[in-house]
Design a protein around this motif. Structure first.
Motif, PDB file in Angstrom:
ATOM      1  N   LYS A  24      10.314 -13.378  -4.394  1.00  0.00           N
ATOM      2  CA  LYS A  24       9.899 -14.695  -4.878  1.00  0.00           C
ATOM      3  C   LYS A  24       8.794 -15.465  -3.931  1.00  0.00           C
ATOM      4  O   LYS A  24       7.918 -16.317  -4.238  1.00  0.00           O
ATOM      5  N   VAL A  28       5.801 -17.600  -5.430  1.00  0.00           N
ATOM      6  CA  VAL A  28       5.557 -19.033  -5.310  1.00  0.00           C
ATOM      7  C   VAL A  28       4.561 -19.604  -4.349  1.00  0.00           C
ATOM      8  O   VAL A  28       4.302 -20.730  -4.469  1.00  0.00           O
ATOM      9  N   VAL A  33       9.429 -20.146   0.008  1.00  0.00           N
ATOM     10  CA  VAL A  33      10.680 -20.156  -0.795  1.00  0.00           C
ATOM     11  C   VAL A  33      11.337 -21.498  -0.358  1.00  0.00           C
ATOM     12  O   VAL A  33      11.921 -22.089  -1.479  1.00  0.00           O
ATOM     13  N   TYR A  36       9.612 -24.076  -2.032  1.00  0.00           N
ATOM     14  CA  TYR A  36       9.844 -24.108  -3.498  1.00  0.00           C
ATOM     15  C   TYR A  36      11.449 -24.635  -3.917  1.00  0.00           C
ATOM     16  O   TYR A  36      11.932 -25.463  -4.849  1.00  0.00           O
ATOM     17  N   ASP A 105       7.722 -22.582 -10.474  1.00  0.00           N
ATOM     18  CA  ASP A 105       9.102 -22.377 -11.090  1.00  0.00           C
ATOM     19  C   ASP A 105       8.794 -21.201 -12.219  1.00  0.00           C
ATOM     20  O   ASP A 105       9.618 -20.518 -12.846  1.00  0.00           O
ATOM     21  N   LYS A 107       6.651 -18.870 -12.398  1.00  0.00           N
ATOM     22  CA  LYS A 107       6.808 -17.503 -11.912  1.00  0.00           C
ATOM     23  C   LYS A 107       8.231 -16.914 -11.250  1.00  0.00           C
ATOM     24  O   LYS A 107       8.511 -15.847 -11.505  1.00  0.00           O
ATOM     25  N   ALA A 108       8.781 -17.927 -10.688  1.00  0.00           N
ATOM     26  CA  ALA A 108      10.276 -17.632 -10.241  1.00  0.00           C
ATOM     27  C   ALA A 108      11.262 -17.617 -11.409  1.00  0.00           C
ATOM     28  O   ALA A 108      12.292 -16.610 -11.467  1.00  0.00           O
ATOM     29  N   ILE A 111      10.850 -14.029 -12.690  1.00  0.00           N
ATOM     30  CA  ILE A 111      11.542 -12.714 -11.675  1.00  0.00           C
ATOM     31  C   ILE A 111      13.160 -13.142 -12.212  1.00  0.00           C
ATOM     32  O   ILE A 111      13.820 -11.924 -12.339  1.00  0.00           O
ATOM     33  N   GLU A 112      13.861 -14.317 -12.159  1.00  0.00           N
ATOM     34  CA  GLU A 112      15.058 -14.356 -12.528  1.00  0.00           C
ATOM     35  C   GLU A 112      15.258 -13.849 -13.985  1.00  0.00           C
ATOM     36  O   GLU A 112      16.357 -13.122 -14.177  1.00  0.00           O
TER      37      GLU A 112
END
Length: 140
Positions: A24, A28, A33, A36, A105, A107-108, A111-112
């Motif tokens: 992350k 971000v 982090v 973010y 968000d 991009k995050a 990942i999630e």
């Protein structure tokens, strides 16, 4: 040694958390982090106080003060006095903050999604239950 390393679940949890944060962190940028996380919480809670924001982000109030100072200096948040509680500052995203959050968000969330897709819905539910039990065991 009373408990060998391969039996210590804490090491597995820490390793997973560190890997998630490292991935992350790269995703971000130029935010951190913690920055973010603050923007994420503010996106759903405009006007929240710094203390409530710290609780939402699982950091100390002192750490949140630093995060907010940096975000404010970059023009990503604005802080204004609460209309009734003069000692409380309300924090909101600026238009630049909303844009920075949306970019980070996306991009995050990818990942999630990648992590979630590694498990079935039933496995995700089971993992959440197991992590809850892990946390509860620490609180006993």
């Amino acid at each position: 040694m009373e408990m060998p390393a391969h039996e210590r679940l804490g090491l597995d949890v820490k390793r997973a958390e560190q890997e998630l944060m490292a991935v992350k962190h790269e995703a971000v940028k130029p935010l951190t982090v913690p920055q973010y996380a603050a923007l994420y919480a503010l996106s759903d809670n405009p006007g929240i106080s710094a203390a409530a924001l710290a609780r939402a982000c699982l950091v100390t109030p002192q750490a949140m003060t630093v995060v907010l100072k940096n975000l404010q200096e970059r023009g990503l948040v604005e802080r204004t006095p609460h209309p009734w509680h003069r000692g409380v500052l309300e924090t909101r995203l600026t238009p630049a903050g909303r844009r920075a959050f949306a970019k980070a968000d996306a991009k995050a969330a990818a990942i999630e999604r990648r992590v979630a897709d590694a498990f079935t819905a039933k496995e995700r539910e089971q993992l959440r239950k197991l992590l809850t039990r892990f946390t509860e065991a620490l609180q006993q």
